[in-house]
Design a protein around this motif. Sequence first.
Motif, mmCIF file in Angstrom:
data_model
loop_
_atom_site.group_PDB
_atom_site.id
_atom_site.type_symbol
_atom_site.label_atom_id
_atom_site.label_comp_id
_atom_site.label_asym_id
_atom_site.label_seq_id
_atom_site.Cartn_x
_atom_site.Cartn_y
_atom_site.Cartn_z
ATOM 1 N N THR A 118 0.840 -1.210 0.000
ATOM 2 C CA THR A 118 0.000 0.000 0.000
ATOM 3 C C THR A 118 0.874 1.258 0.000
ATOM 4 O O THR A 118 1.887 1.320 0.698
ATOM 5 C CB THR A 118 -0.920 0.037 1.235
ATOM 6 N N THR A 119 0.435 2.237 -0.783
ATOM 7 C CA THR A 119 1.058 3.569 -0.744
ATOM 8 C C THR A 119 0.126 4.493 0.028
ATOM 9 O O THR A 119 -1.015 4.731 -0.390
ATOM 10 C CB THR A 119 1.307 4.117 -2.159
ATOM 11 N N PHE A 120 0.611 4.982 1.152
ATOM 12 C CA PHE A 120 -0.158 5.923 1.977
ATOM 13 C C PHE A 120 0.209 7.357 1.554
ATOM 14 O O PHE A 120 1.393 7.702 1.458
ATOM 15 C CB PHE A 120 0.145 5.718 3.461
ATOM 16 N N ARG A 121 -0.814 8.154 1.321
ATOM 17 C CA ARG A 121 -0.597 9.551 0.918
ATOM 18 C C ARG A 121 -1.121 10.472 2.019
ATOM 19 O O ARG A 121 -2.309 10.448 2.350
ATOM 20 C CB ARG A 121 -1.293 9.861 -0.397
ATOM 21 N N LEU A 122 -0.218 11.292 2.556
ATOM 22 C CA LEU A 122 -0.584 12.280 3.575
ATOM 23 C C LEU A 122 -0.769 13.633 2.882
ATOM 24 O O LEU A 122 0.086 14.065 2.108
ATOM 25 C CB LEU A 122 0.511 12.377 4.638
ATOM 26 N N THR A 123 -1.885 14.301 3.158
ATOM 27 C CA THR A 123 -2.182 15.610 2.560
ATOM 28 C C THR A 123 -2.352 16.642 3.667
ATOM 29 O O THR A 123 -3.119 16.431 4.613
ATOM 30 C CB THR A 123 -3.461 15.562 1.711
ATOM 31 N N ALA A 124 -1.628 17.743 3.539
ATOM 32 C CA ALA A 124 -1.735 18.847 4.506
ATOM 33 C C ALA A 124 -2.162 20.101 3.754
ATOM 34 O O ALA A 124 -1.640 20.401 2.675
ATOM 35 C CB ALA A 124 -0.403 19.072 5.210
ATOM 36 N N ARG A 125 -3.106 20.825 4.329
ATOM 37 C CA ARG A 125 -3.615 22.059 3.711
ATOM 38 C C ARG A 125 -3.402 23.235 4.657
ATOM 39 O O ARG A 125 -3.521 23.094 5.875
ATOM 40 C CB ARG A 125 -5.094 21.915 3.360
ATOM 41 N N ALA A 126 -3.117 24.395 4.045
ATOM 42 C CA ALA A 126 -2.889 25.620 4.819
ATOM 43 C C ALA A 126 -3.960 26.640 4.472
ATOM 44 O O ALA A 126 -4.627 26.524 3.433
ATOM 45 C CB ALA A 126 -1.504 26.193 4.506
ATOM 46 N N PRO A 127 -4.164 27.655 5.312
ATOM 47 C CA PRO A 127 -5.105 28.719 4.960
ATOM 48 C C PRO A 127 -4.695 29.366 3.640
ATOM 49 O O PRO A 127 -3.514 29.586 3.376
ATOM 50 C CB PRO A 127 -4.970 29.709 6.129
ATOM 51 N N GLY A 128 -5.657 29.663 2.808
ATOM 52 C CA GLY A 128 -5.356 30.246 1.509
ATOM 53 C C GLY A 128 -5.328 29.224 0.397
ATOM 54 O O GLY A 128 -5.177 29.584 -0.769
#
Length: 204
Positions: free
Chosen positions: A181-191
Amino acid sequence: MRSYIPLTLLILLSACGPSEAPRTSERTAEPSPRLKITHFYAGKTEITRGESVLLCYGVENAAEVRLDPPAESLSPGYHRCFTVSPERDTTYRLTALDLFGHSAHADVYVAVKTPAPPAAPKPELALIRMFVAASPEVPAGFPVTLCYSAPEAESVSIDPPVQELKPAQRFCFRAPVQATTTFRLTARAPGGRMETAEVTVRVR
């Protein structure tokens, strides 16, 4: 028969000479009021190009006031101020003139410095500082420990969605692995800025 003039009469006649004309007092012309520049100064002696500076002056007994280099129409007064915006180092000369042709001068020097270059924009901080698996390979059906660091993010998610995540300086969790399995972590910032990181865990 001879006639004799008394001696006393002769003395009186000799004392009486021709009368002098009355003297008239001579009047000298009064001097004209003294022309004077009482003050001429700048609010600041140094400015940055693009800024303005206040110049103030005062004159006495002046009929006309001039500025060189010219800035605006000036008029005599005990205290007047105006603004100038020089592009380079400039010496301003104030000239006052009266009705008798007299003149007075005063100078003010204003230094103009070049604006400092704009500061370089600060580099954006990474939203995902770390995303690792405790082991790159696990037996089928065994969980793997995943750890990440995303303190600057507004939200954090993982795909496949094995657990609900949130921004953290450091956070670890366990995810089941049935197949590679390939785990993908996504982080989002304001804007709207977004970063992703991936970790692949193989099944042996």
